[in-house]
Design a protein around this motif. Structure first.
Motif, PDB file in Angstrom:
ATOM      1  N   LYS A 192       9.228  -9.520   2.438  1.00  0.00           N
ATOM      2  CA  LYS A 192       8.733  -8.765   1.272  1.00  0.00           C
ATOM      3  C   LYS A 192       7.420  -9.289   0.692  1.00  0.00           C
ATOM      4  O   LYS A 192       6.828  -8.624  -0.151  1.00  0.00           O
ATOM      5  N   THR A 193       7.029 -10.497   1.072  1.00  0.00           N
ATOM      6  CA  THR A 193       5.848 -11.045   0.397  1.00  0.00           C
ATOM      7  C   THR A 193       4.629 -11.075   1.323  1.00  0.00           C
ATOM      8  O   THR A 193       4.740 -10.965   2.537  1.00  0.00           O
ATOM      9  N   VAL A 194       3.469 -11.251   0.694  1.00  0.00           N
ATOM     10  CA  VAL A 194       2.211 -11.357   1.437  1.00  0.00           C
ATOM     11  C   VAL A 194       2.246 -12.565   2.367  1.00  0.00           C
ATOM     12  O   VAL A 194       1.831 -12.495   3.524  1.00  0.00           O
ATOM     13  N   ARG A 197       4.264 -11.721   5.476  1.00  0.00           N
ATOM     14  CA  ARG A 197       3.512 -10.783   6.321  1.00  0.00           C
ATOM     15  C   ARG A 197       2.424 -11.521   7.101  1.00  0.00           C
ATOM     16  O   ARG A 197       2.299 -11.389   8.311  1.00  0.00           O
ATOM     17  N   ALA A 212      -9.027 -10.442  10.229  1.00  0.00           N
ATOM     18  CA  ALA A 212      -8.643  -9.606   9.097  1.00  0.00           C
ATOM     19  C   ALA A 212      -8.836 -10.368   7.788  1.00  0.00           C
ATOM     20  O   ALA A 212      -8.411  -9.914   6.739  1.00  0.00           O
ATOM     21  N   GLY A 213      -9.461 -11.543   7.856  1.00  0.00           N
ATOM     22  CA  GLY A 213      -9.764 -12.286   6.644  1.00  0.00           C
ATOM     23  C   GLY A 213      -8.614 -13.115   6.107  1.00  0.00           C
ATOM     24  O   GLY A 213      -8.602 -13.476   4.943  1.00  0.00           O
TER      25      GLY A 213
ATOM     26  N   ILE B 326     -13.896 -13.788   5.919  1.00  0.00           N
ATOM     27  CA  ILE B 326     -13.479 -13.526   4.538  1.00  0.00           C
ATOM     28  C   ILE B 326     -14.699 -13.133   3.704  1.00  0.00           C
ATOM     29  O   ILE B 326     -14.654 -12.182   2.924  1.00  0.00           O
ATOM     30  N   ILE B 329     -15.904  -9.598   4.803  1.00  0.00           N
ATOM     31  CA  ILE B 329     -15.042  -8.533   4.295  1.00  0.00           C
ATOM     32  C   ILE B 329     -15.298  -8.322   2.804  1.00  0.00           C
ATOM     33  O   ILE B 329     -15.387  -7.191   2.330  1.00  0.00           O
ATOM     34  N   ARG B 352       1.761   0.410  10.194  1.00  0.00           N
ATOM     35  CA  ARG B 352       1.381   0.297   8.787  1.00  0.00           C
ATOM     36  C   ARG B 352       0.905  -1.121   8.463  1.00  0.00           C
ATOM     37  O   ARG B 352      -0.136  -1.316   7.837  1.00  0.00           O
ATOM     38  N   ASP B 353       1.676  -2.123   8.913  1.00  0.00           N
ATOM     39  CA  ASP B 353       1.330  -3.498   8.572  1.00  0.00           C
ATOM     40  C   ASP B 353      -0.011  -3.891   9.174  1.00  0.00           C
ATOM     41  O   ASP B 353      -0.761  -4.673   8.582  1.00  0.00           O
ATOM     42  N   LEU B 357      -3.348  -4.966   6.820  1.00  0.00           N
ATOM     43  CA  LEU B 357      -3.407  -6.432   6.930  1.00  0.00           C
ATOM     44  C   LEU B 357      -4.492  -7.099   6.071  1.00  0.00           C
ATOM     45  O   LEU B 357      -4.207  -8.066   5.373  1.00  0.00           O
ATOM     46  N   PRO B 358      -5.748  -6.598   6.073  1.00  0.00           N
ATOM     47  CA  PRO B 358      -6.769  -7.317   5.297  1.00  0.00           C
ATOM     48  C   PRO B 358      -6.606  -7.170   3.792  1.00  0.00           C
ATOM     49  O   PRO B 358      -7.200  -7.918   3.033  1.00  0.00           O
ATOM     50  N   VAL B 360      -3.470  -6.623   2.118  1.00  0.00           N
ATOM     51  CA  VAL B 360      -2.082  -6.667   1.665  1.00  0.00           C
ATOM     52  C   VAL B 360      -1.954  -7.496   0.388  1.00  0.00           C
ATOM     53  O   VAL B 360      -1.100  -7.248  -0.453  1.00  0.00           O
ATOM     54  N   ASP B 361      -2.877  -8.455   0.218  1.00  0.00           N
ATOM     55  CA  ASP B 361      -2.944  -9.237  -1.016  1.00  0.00           C
ATOM     56  C   ASP B 361      -3.018  -8.379  -2.269  1.00  0.00           C
ATOM     57  O   ASP B 361      -2.516  -8.751  -3.321  1.00  0.00           O
ATOM     58  N   THR B 364       0.410  -5.657  -4.065  1.00  0.00           N
ATOM     59  CA  THR B 364       1.686  -6.223  -4.473  1.00  0.00           C
ATOM     60  C   THR B 364       2.158  -5.632  -5.789  1.00  0.00           C
ATOM     61  O   THR B 364       1.374  -5.171  -6.605  1.00  0.00           O
ATOM     62  N   PRO B 367       6.129 -10.190  -7.186  1.00  0.00           N
ATOM     63  CA  PRO B 367       5.929 -11.124  -6.074  1.00  0.00           C
ATOM     64  C   PRO B 367       5.930 -10.431  -4.710  1.00  0.00           C
ATOM     65  O   PRO B 367       5.580 -11.040  -3.710  1.00  0.00           O
ATOM     66  N   PHE B 368       6.314  -9.174  -4.664  1.00  0.00           N
ATOM     67  CA  PHE B 368       6.534  -8.531  -3.368  1.00  0.00           C
ATOM     68  C   PHE B 368       5.454  -7.513  -3.022  1.00  0.00           C
ATOM     69  O   PHE B 368       4.808  -6.952  -3.898  1.00  0.00           O
ATOM     70  N   VAL B 369       5.296  -7.281  -1.721  1.00  0.00           N
ATOM     71  CA  VAL B 369       4.383  -6.253  -1.253  1.00  0.00           C
ATOM     72  C   VAL B 369       4.993  -4.894  -1.589  1.00  0.00           C
ATOM     73  O   VAL B 369       6.187  -4.674  -1.400  1.00  0.00           O
ATOM     74  N   GLU B 374       1.591   0.712   0.492  1.00  0.00           N
ATOM     75  CA  GLU B 374       1.205   0.565   1.890  1.00  0.00           C
ATOM     76  C   GLU B 374       1.361   1.876   2.657  1.00  0.00           C
ATOM     77  O   GLU B 374       0.488   2.278   3.420  1.00  0.00           O
ATOM     78  N   LYS B 411      -7.916   0.620   9.567  1.00  0.00           N
ATOM     79  CA  LYS B 411      -7.745  -0.623   8.824  1.00  0.00           C
ATOM     80  C   LYS B 411      -8.991  -0.928   7.996  1.00  0.00           C
ATOM     81  O   LYS B 411      -8.908  -1.275   6.827  1.00  0.00           O
ATOM     82  N   TRP B 412     -10.148  -0.757   8.631  1.00  0.00           N
ATOM     83  CA  TRP B 412     -11.390  -1.088   7.921  1.00  0.00           C
ATOM     84  C   TRP B 412     -11.833   0.021   6.980  1.00  0.00           C
ATOM     85  O   TRP B 412     -12.351  -0.248   5.900  1.00  0.00           O
TER      86      TRP B 412
END
Lengths: 330, 503
Positions: A192-194, A197, A212-213, B326, B329, B352-353, B357-358, B360-361, B364, B367-369, B374, B411-412
């Motif tokens: 569930k968390t970053v 993942r 992907a950074g 980083i 991006i 999806r993941d 990916l770049p 996902v931060d 949220t 605490p969860f995605v 997404e 993705k980009w």
């Protein structure tokens, strides 16, 4: 969950069912005791006994998903146990009465986190393979264990602690609660968390993750700190009850943990794996040990059989996987 | 040709996998001394057919004949003993062993007591190498050879038997033009010796240069055989995909915006020197050159994977410092890498993941995605890019090359980049999906993105670019607009022939 993942992750639970049936039936004829194998108390005890290696194996799962491995957990386990028991004899701690207990836990867990962080930092900053780094720290940390008290066991029995460790809540032992709690928290963390993942992504394709950074190093560090913490937690759970640690305790724990993880279907190459399946792997191994003991096999035989079954299960897994089959034919 | 015995003949080969008829009655014939192209889109059944021929799969129906003798293939080793040899796209050599050991691996000449007869090994190897005219000897360590020379070792391995038929599977995928010439000479030699050759490739130029006949597969079915001299690319493409591929020039008709990215005097050691260019919003800038000309390295430097030794990178007129992906991006620079599977995708993860990916931060909730956030992004770009997948849970490794590439592009795009760099956008992608990717790139430019396309395929560069930068040996040789560029002038520029150099 789609069918593919169900097939992959369901395997270990099917194996557990087979074990239960086998030992129940075989136990009717071969058992050295009169008790049935699938006795409720027996199963509860089994869960409790699988906790020490189980908690470590859960941590090993996230390390392996991330594409690393940690061979130093057995030594970390022993060192954390010594800190736990020895710290309670320190004068200022002894003066605190039972309040020394939570503080001793904190010391022990902190020990685990620090040892894990050392592993993680070395892997991150030097880029040396985790296998080599933790092979070194396995020897090094074990050296610290012996430096602490030579060949002598470190002992301290605190009855409040023993009572706590032997307590049962809703039927489950304290150790079992720790095992299940760890499993739930790590499952949430990984699915569930970053962090979870990214850990999967790094383990599966590190280069694509970097592109992907994603910062690879901090994720490594966090995971090594988590497994260090869990190795110490495992020691806290186990030695609260036993009260005495030998300098050789925890040896081969890293291999038993890896065995459980691999049996649960996590790949050594990283990027794949599941906490729930590892829990299955842990239970399957403990069932084997107990079951074989139940039908009268001795320890040496048990190890031989577990080894054979590990190879057989992974071979079967490979056969069920089309790609693997083609490669075998070439 | 008709009165000769065919070197190899396949008749009515059928192979089914659960749910798929991978080969549906495929027949074709290779004559001795013929170069026979086998073409088809990815998934058309070429590799399955070759695996049947190599004994890796047993056919459900059909028969293989070698010189009209019915033959059952059980393994690649046995196929080789019968004179059918494969030169694979992916080389399978032991880097640490010598050329001779690799060539005779598994069949080293022996003396008594199982000792290797080194003298015989080296003399036999040198004899084979001599016929190939290569610049290395039997004792060279294979790991020290270039890819092209390693391929020669593979070919030499084929020559340890007296082959009836040799199958080349995409042999030029990683070769430079000069190396290709050497390879084609070797193929011509084999041809002159009366060996039948099956040549599998996606590259039309090569097919028309060296083959005698072309057989086409589509959806596991045999679609016909054409004489190369009597056909053209259009006809072959139509046979392969059922329609023809549009590769006309395609300059932008919309207004170009401001300069998005400018590079001044960028250098990186020996890889490239003093590179200057800019790209505007709404524009596709093509980079063309040989493998090793420094194109990919420029892209990697702009993306922060390499440190430049000199020069400036300006984004919207402001100089930026980029020392990691980083940084790149965060400045809105995106790279769709050359090696999609190795560098672009996490193959074991779902669609999806991979796409989120770049970022996902930033997706949220507590605490969860956030699953919802997404899936919303995935759905948006699946529709926008027409990604064909059963659902976001599908593992990316199971998608076709074209759909995988769209995932990387999606993705980009979902990061709303300033500049999108696409390295070899259609490598390993079948003809049908190629034009989709080309249209997508043109569309992105029309929507105002600044796009840089790096490609080794001239028709592709000509088709998608508004301007083309021609590179040779780490230098920008010339910049063309799409109106002024000709194939000849482009080839001259990337071969280092400066001609009328325009600064």
């Amino acid at each position: 969950m789609n069918r593919e993942t169900l097939l992959k992750q369901g395997g270990i639970w099917a194996f557990i069912v087979v074990e239960l049936i086998f030992f129940s039936v075989a136990g009717e004829y071969l058992s050295v005791s009169d008790k049935a194998f699938m006795d409720f108390d027996n199963m509860l005890l089994l869960l409790k006994q699988s906790a020490p290696i189980g908690i470590i194996a859960l941590g090993m799962t996230i390390i392996m998903i991330n594409g690393n491995i940690d061979l130093s957990v057995g030594a970390t386990f022993a060192l954390a146990a010594i800190v736990l028991l020895d710290s309670m004899t320190w004068p200022f701690m002894a003066a605190m009465g039972d309040w020394a207990i939570p503080l001793a836990w904190v010391f022990a867990l902190l020990t685990g986190v620090i040892l894990g962080a050392i592993n993680g930092l070395i892997v991150w900053k030097t880029g040396v393979d985790a296998f080599i780094v933790t092979l070194g720290s396995m020897l090094g940390y074990r050296g610290l264990v012996f430096m602490y008290n030579g060949e002598q066991p470190t002992s301290h029995l605190n009855w409040t602690l023993v009572d706590f460790a032997e307590a049962q809540f809703l039927g489950l032992h304290t150790a079992t609660w720790f095992l299940l709690g760890t499993a739930v928290i790590l499952w949430l963390l990984m699915t569930k968390t970053v962090h979870g993942r990214n850990a999967y992504a790094i383990g599966n394709n590190r280069e694509a993750a970097v592109n992907a950074g994603i910062r690879v190093g901090p994720h490594f560090l966090i995971n090594f700190m988590i497994i260090g913490f869990l190795a110490a937690l495992s020691a806290v759970v186990f030695y609260s009850e036993s009260g005495s640690v030998n300098p050789n305790d925890g040896m081969l724990y890293e291999l038993w943990a890896i065995t459980a993880v691999v049996l649960g279907g996590t790949k050594l190459t990283g990027g794949y794996g599941s906490i729930v399946s590892t829990l299955g792997g842990v239970i399957a191994i403990q069932l084997l040990r107990k079951g074989l003991g139940h039908i009268g096999a001795d320890t040496e035989t048990v190890n031989l059989v577990i080894g054979l079954i590990l190879i057989a299960v992974l071979f079967l897994d490979r056969q069920l996987n089309r790609k693997g089959k083609e490669e075998l034919k070439i | 040709m008709t009165d000769q015995t065919p070197a190899l003949r396949l008749e009515g080969i059928v192979k089914t996998f659960p749910g798929v008829r991978a080969l549906d009655g495929v027949s074709f014939t290779v004559m001795p001394g013929e170069v026979h192209a086998l073409m088809g889109e990815n998934g058309a059944g070429k590799s399955t057919l070759m695996k049947v021929l190599g004994g890796i799969y047993d056919p459900d129906e059909g028969q293989i004949f070698i010189e009209e003798q019915p033959t059952v293939m059980t393994s690649p080793m046995q196929a080789k003993a019968k004179g059918v040899v494969f030169i694979h796209q992916e080389l399978s050599l032991a880097d640490e062993l010598s050329v001779a050991e690799n060539i005779f691996l598994g069949e080293l000449p022996l003396k008594s007591l199982g000792r290797v007869d080194w003298a015989k090994l080296y003399s036999q190897t040198d004899a084979i190498l001599k016929t190939l005219n290569v610049g290395f000897n039997a004792k060279t360590r294979v790991g020290d050879l270039s890819i092209a020379n390693q391929q020669m070792v593979e070919i030499a391995r084929a020559l340890t038997v007296d082959p009836r038929a040799v199958i080349f599977d995409e042999p030029t995928a990683s070769l430079t033009d000069a190396e290709k010439v050497v390879l084609f000479d070797v193929i011509a030699d084999l041809q002159a010796k009366g060996v039948g050759i099956i040549y599998i490739s996606h590259r039309m130029e090569e097919i028309f240069k060296i083959t005698d006949r072309i057989s086409v597969l589509r959806d596991g079915q045999y679609r016909g055989t054409l004489n190369t001299s009597e056909t053209n690319e259009d006809e072959v493409t139509q046979l392969m995909i059922g329609r023809s591929l549009d590769l006309s020039r395609n300059a932008s008709h919309h207004e170009l915006g401001d300069i998005a990215l400018e590079v001044r005097g960028l250098s990186c050691g020996d890889l490239f020197r003093d590179v200057n260019f800019n790209v505007r919003r709404g524009e596709v800038l093509g980079f063309y050159g040989l493998v090793g000309a420094g194109r990919t390295e420029i892209a990697e430097t702009i993306f922060g994977l390499r440190d430049p030794s000199a020069g400036q990178i300006l984004l919207n007129g402001q100089e930026v410092r980029i020392s990691s992906p980083i940084d790149a991006i965060s400045h809105g620079i995106s790279l769709v890498p050359e090696d999609r599977k190795g560098q672009g995708l996490v193959l074991g993860m779902n669609c999806r993941d991979n796409m989120t990916l770049p970022q996902v931060d930033d997706l949220t909730a507590g605490p969860f995605v956030s699953d919802g956030a997404e899936i919303a992004i995935f759905d948006q770009y699946r529709d926008k890019l027409d990604i064909r997948t059963p659902g976001w849970r599908q593992t990316v490794g199971n998608l076709s090359g074209g759909n995988q590439q769209k995932i990387v592009i999606g993705k980009w795009l979902s990061m709303r980049p300033e500049v999108l760099i696409v390295d070899e956008p259609t490598r390993g992608i079948d003809v049908g999906s190629k034009s989709e990717i080309h249209n997508l790139i043109r569309d992105l430019a029309a929507q105002g993105y600044a796009v840089i396309v790096i490609s080794s395929e001239m028709p592709e560069v000509l088709h998608v670019s508004d301007r083309i930068v021609a590179m040779f040996s780490g230098r920008v040789m010339r910049e063309f607009t799409s109106e002024e560029v000709t194939e000849d002038s482009l080839i001259q520029a990337i071969s280092g022939i400066t001609g009328d150099k325009v600064a």
